[in-house]
Scaffold this active site. Structure first.
Site, PDB file in Angstrom:
ATOM      1  N   CYS A 121       0.845  -1.206   0.000  1.00 33.61           N
ATOM      2  CA  CYS A 121       0.000   0.000   0.000  1.00 33.61           C
ATOM      3  C   CYS A 121       0.871   1.243   0.000  1.00 33.61           C
ATOM      4  O   CYS A 121       1.349   1.685   1.057  1.00 33.61           O
ATOM      5  CB  CYS A 121      -0.918   0.010   1.210  1.00 33.61           C
ATOM      6  SG  CYS A 121      -1.960  -1.447   1.392  1.00 33.61           S
ATOM      7  N   THR A 123       0.455   3.874  -3.116  1.00 33.17           N
ATOM      8  CA  THR A 123      -0.162   4.905  -3.940  1.00 33.17           C
ATOM      9  C   THR A 123      -1.443   5.473  -3.347  1.00 33.17           C
ATOM     10  O   THR A 123      -2.246   4.751  -2.771  1.00 33.17           O
ATOM     11  CB  THR A 123      -0.485   4.334  -5.326  1.00 33.17           C
ATOM     12  OG1 THR A 123       0.729   3.930  -5.917  1.00 33.17           O
ATOM     13  CG2 THR A 123      -1.155   5.360  -6.221  1.00 33.17           C
ATOM     14  N   SER A 129       2.369   9.631  -9.320  1.00 35.98           N
ATOM     15  CA  SER A 129       3.757   9.845  -9.714  1.00 35.98           C
ATOM     16  C   SER A 129       4.562  10.422  -8.556  1.00 35.98           C
ATOM     17  O   SER A 129       5.726  10.102  -8.377  1.00 35.98           O
ATOM     18  CB  SER A 129       3.816  10.809 -10.898  1.00 35.98           C
ATOM     19  OG  SER A 129       3.085  10.302 -11.977  1.00 35.98           O
ATOM     20  N   GLY A 375      -6.385 -13.408 -36.050  1.00 32.09           N
ATOM     21  CA  GLY A 375      -7.564 -12.859 -36.704  1.00 32.09           C
ATOM     22  C   GLY A 375      -8.722 -12.739 -35.731  1.00 32.09           C
ATOM     23  O   GLY A 375      -8.534 -12.502 -34.534  1.00 32.09           O
ATOM     24  N   GLY A 376      -9.925 -12.937 -36.218  1.00 33.68           N
ATOM     25  CA  GLY A 376     -11.108 -12.809 -35.379  1.00 33.68           C
ATOM     26  C   GLY A 376     -11.131 -13.791 -34.225  1.00 33.68           C
ATOM     27  O   GLY A 376     -11.696 -13.500 -33.157  1.00 33.68           O
ATOM     28  N   GLU A 399       3.801  -0.246 -10.920  1.00 26.99           N
ATOM     29  CA  GLU A 399       5.212  -0.294 -10.485  1.00 26.99           C
ATOM     30  C   GLU A 399       5.990   0.933 -10.964  1.00 26.99           C
ATOM     31  O   GLU A 399       7.186   0.868 -11.196  1.00 26.99           O
ATOM     32  CB  GLU A 399       5.908  -1.575 -10.993  1.00 26.99           C
ATOM     33  CG  GLU A 399       5.199  -2.872 -10.645  1.00 26.99           C
ATOM     34  CD  GLU A 399       5.335  -3.250  -9.187  1.00 26.99           C
ATOM     35  OE1 GLU A 399       5.354  -2.325  -8.358  1.00 26.99           O
ATOM     36  OE2 GLU A 399       5.393  -4.443  -8.883  1.00 26.99           O
TER      37      GLU A 399
END
Length: 416
Positions: A121, A123, A129, A375-376, A399
């Protein structure tokens, strides 16, 4: 960078575990948002709960290079779950490296065995930043700190997020007010913590002193502590095998004995942890890209268009070759940085930043190109490649965002 015989054995064990215990369940964990506790405890029996933690407290005592090799291999089986395991490892290492002997012996063994899980913990929405500006307070009252702060608050829409380990600000919507600094629009996002609500141990950076980095300390908050609560479980694009919630402190009394290191040392501890965290998450990107290259190669061999396998198409052959080359280049950068970090060299921080920037960008591009080659079909959840794309995308953000990595690298160059 070649591996010795012991490292090749670690790699083989991790690849086999990923193929047997993780890959068959990866899609289910993602779609049902399951936190695979039992699987992680099996991984811990192989030493993966404390890979670079000292052996006297239950860790494997391996090097940073060994750790990168292991996390890359595990991430081929499930990138999301391996990323959480890498965060857990970082937390255990921080306690092992900076904690007292009593803290090491009390906290590390159950974490290394993954009997208990850890979350990091750092941020806050107003300090992504600029992590040193965090405001979660810890006021000392006799033998306890009283924590207040919810890792919640407004964030300017123009601010890119640097983000601490395993937490990020979502795109700032809806707009609700105006920035007091420049009048621009603001939003009210939350900062989220991986493992929030499920983890047993929270390694928390909080303000015990004045403004700036020297006022920050590191404390361990244990689940069940009065005053500790969590926000709702968030719905995410990827990383769905690990829960993400806000962590909230309201007059939360934490024993002073749970402080890791000295008062004012928290920011240093956080940054030391993040240097390794950047190698770890970049290694998880390697695993996603590695698996995606294999999936693309195998698909090109079996899918036919215009009467022949796609593997016969020279354009796709060249793309596959470029993907493989970029994967190996990323791997070499990460392993070089891991060795520098292990040796505590002066250039370790900038090399970790370079490796994280380059590898997470390149590996996401590899995963995305592999999807394009399908592709799809690549856009269907029946095909694993789309999950590697979704799970690796956030590695460019957390990070320390890749924008912040560019700041750290350029700052180092300009100071020379």
């Amino acid at each position: 960078m070649g591996l010795n015989e012991e490292q090749k054995e670690f790699q083989k064990v991790a690849f086999n575990f990923a193929a047997r215990e993780m890959a068959p369940h990866m899609a289910e964990w993602d779609q049902k948002e399951l936190f695979p506790v039992d699987m992680m405890r099996k991984a811990a029996q192989l030493g993966f709960g404390g890979v670079y933690v000292r052996t006297d407290v239950g860790g494997a005592g391996l090097s940073r290079l060994d750790t990168s090799v292991i996390f890359e291999a595990l991430a081929t089986g499930c990138t999301s779950t391996t990323a959480y395991m890498s965060i857990h490892n970082m937390c255990v290492w921080m306690i092992d490296r900076f904690g007292s002997e009593e803290q090491r012996q009390r906290l590390c063994p159950p974490l290394c065995a993954m009997e208990k899980f850890a979350s990091y913990c750092l941020t806050e929405p107003g300090s992504g930043s600029d992590a040193a500006s965090l405001v979660t307070s810890a006021v000392r009252r006799q033998d306890h700190y009283i924590l207040n702060g919810s890792k919640l608050g407004p964030s300017c829409i123009h601010t890119f997020c640097g983000l601490g380990a395993a937490s990020w600000d979502p795109f700032p919507l809806p707009l609700t007010s105006h920035c007091p600094i420049n009048g621009g629009p603001t939003a009210t996002p939350q900062a989220f913590i991986s493992g929030g609500g499920e983890a047993d141990i929270y390694v928390v950076m909080c303000r015990t002193g004045g403004p700036g980095p020297r006022g920050i300390s590191c404390v361990v908050v244990e689940k069940g502590t009065p005053g500790l609560s969590f926000g709702k479980k968030e719905k995410k694009v990827g990383w769905n095998s690990q829960p993400t919630r806000a962590v909230i402190f309201e007059d939360c009394a934490v024993p002073v004995a749970n402080r890791i290191g000295e008062e004012g040392q928290g920011f240093l501890i956080a940054m030391k942890g993040l240097n390794g965290g950047r190698i770890n998450v970049a290694s998880c990107s390697l695993g996603a890209a590695h698996a995606s290259v294999v999936l693309a190669r195998d698909y090109l061999k079996v899918r036919k268009q215009f009467g022949e396998p796609l593997a016969n198409n020279q354009y796709l052959q060249f793309q596959l070759a470029e993907m493989a080359a970029r994967l190996v280049a990323s791997r070499l950068m990460i392993r070089t940085a891991a060795v520098a970090l292990q040796e505590e060299r002066e250039d370790a921080v900038v090399l970790c930043s370079m490796a994280k920037l380059f590898a997470t960008d390149e590996c996401f591009a590899i995963c995305n190109q592999a999807l394009q080659m399908h592709g799809g079909y690549g856009y269907l959840k029946d095909y694993a490649v789309q999950q590697y794309v979704r799970d690796s995308r956030v590695h460019q953000i957390l990070e320390g965002s890749n924008e912040v990595m560019r700041i750290l690298i350029s700052r180092s160059l300009l100071q020379e």
